[in-house]
Design a protein around this motif. Sequence first.
Motif, short mmCIF file in Angstrom:
data_model
loop_
_atom_site.label_atom_id
_atom_site.label_comp_id
_atom_site.label_asym_id
_atom_site.label_seq_id
_atom_site.Cartn_x
_atom_site.Cartn_y
_atom_site.Cartn_z
N LEU A 78 0.83 -1.19 0.00
CA LEU A 78 0.00 0.00 0.00
C LEU A 78 0.88 1.25 0.00
O LEU A 78 2.06 1.22 0.33
N LEU A 79 0.24 2.38 -0.37
CA LEU A 79 0.94 3.66 -0.32
C LEU A 79 1.00 4.19 1.11
O LEU A 79 0.12 3.88 1.93
N PRO A 80 2.00 5.01 1.44
CA PRO A 80 2.04 5.63 2.78
C PRO A 80 0.81 6.50 3.04
O PRO A 80 0.16 6.97 2.11
N SER A 81 0.53 6.73 4.30
CA SER A 81 -0.64 7.50 4.71
C SER A 81 -0.43 9.00 4.48
O SER A 81 0.70 9.48 4.38
N VAL A 82 -1.55 9.72 4.42
CA VAL A 82 -1.52 11.19 4.34
C VAL A 82 -1.88 11.72 5.71
O VAL A 82 -2.92 11.35 6.28
N THR A 83 -1.04 12.58 6.27
CA THR A 83 -1.31 13.12 7.60
C THR A 83 -2.34 14.25 7.53
O THR A 83 -2.59 14.81 6.47
#
Length: 471
Positions: A78-83
């Motif tokens: 998966l792609l990294p999260s958006v803060t």
Amino acid sequence: MKKESLYLKIAKVMEEQIASKTLKLGDKLPSIRTVQKRYNVSLTTVKQAYLELESKSLIEPRAKSGYFVSKASMRKSLLPSVTALKTSAQTKDPEDLISKVFNTLTNDQITQFSLGVPDKSLLPIAKLNKGVISVVQRLADGGTTYEPVQGNLNLRRSIAKWSYVLEGKLTEDDIVTTSGAMNAIFNCLMAVTKPGDTVAIESPVYFGIVQIIKSLGLKAIEIPTHPITGVDLEAIKKVLPRLNACCFISNFSNPLGCMMPEEHKKELVRMLTEYDIPLIEDDLYGNLFFGATRPKPCKAFDEAGIVMWCGSVSKTLAPGYRVGWVAPGKYKEKIIRQKLLQTISTPTLYQEVIADFLEHGRYDHHLRTIRSKLYTNCLKYQGAIEAYFPHNTKISQPQGGFMLWLELDQKIDTAELYDRALQQNISYAPGRMFSQYNQYNNCMRLNFALGWNTKLEADLKRLGKIVKAAM
């Protein structure tokens, strides 16, 4: 239906076909004209759809052959999260980590995944050395006299020629040379802010930007950044009245590797122009694209002179030469006055060497070669990380540049893990370095601009074991 929606609709159909493996790895996509006829749309709409897929690394162009489903489309992670947007939070200065990482740079026994420069094997060192000899012999003074404050004319002219992505908007008179891109950014911030002012930056952000902002007595607002499309425009709108400047990497950000879509760049420039807020645009990775064409910078859409376009050759040719530049728009005279006070001029010799390389050194050929190697490395790193790191590791999907951003399990603290990795001669950049806040503790940045070999793969495997052991 709007053209913008049409191209996204076409791209979504093909994305679903790739996800369902109707279109498999290596399959050739229908030609642009075939898709045009099938959907009864313009060629431009189809090209936008293919660029959308290409920006996600789902497809790749091959010279004179068309578009094909790429290896990156088969990735499992998966792609990294958006803060979330933070306008106030607990700060934690990353200087301790920055010093720790940089203290290892002279140790050639350590695998430097932490470095922000390309390996020397990717650079045309022999040609540059010949250029140094040629320039010294050609210059009547051997390069010992002062340059004009604005910078070497040959270099400024070469940069203007190479900025064809700006469609002829720049001339040598629009450019000021600097001691690398960081010096350009520093001068830009000095020119358009005063202590106490507020600057919008990406999050995560290159740690050098945070350090400059802090040194100038400025406040930073970290804007949530998507790992594919870049800074969140809606989040910027929420804080616009509070901003005195913005500082973003629009193409292949460090550390996420994301690229703002062209429509986002246009909209960003439009709304900043409305508020007369200067945009300091760091575009030093722009030539390291993995797609078919070099993406335009925000500067291409600047009619009011508010975009200060910064670049250098530190990521493509010669990090140690410290040759950079800025096209500062309406702030040019202020930048020149500041440069006069700080350095009087930048050194002649290396400016002439870079100007000569841009003019005669087959820069196009070099860029094609380094881009190919970087893209191949990116895929190999991603494959190794998927194989050797914990299954829940999230990996960025850079569209250019040479940085990978990993988001690990929440239980992992990469700052604490760093010492264990260093004991095994492995260095990386802990995630907390890329924020002014106490966040990204479970993230790390890896440089994939290294010469790929069995040792490098083994080091990635060992790093994966260290991470697994910490869980």
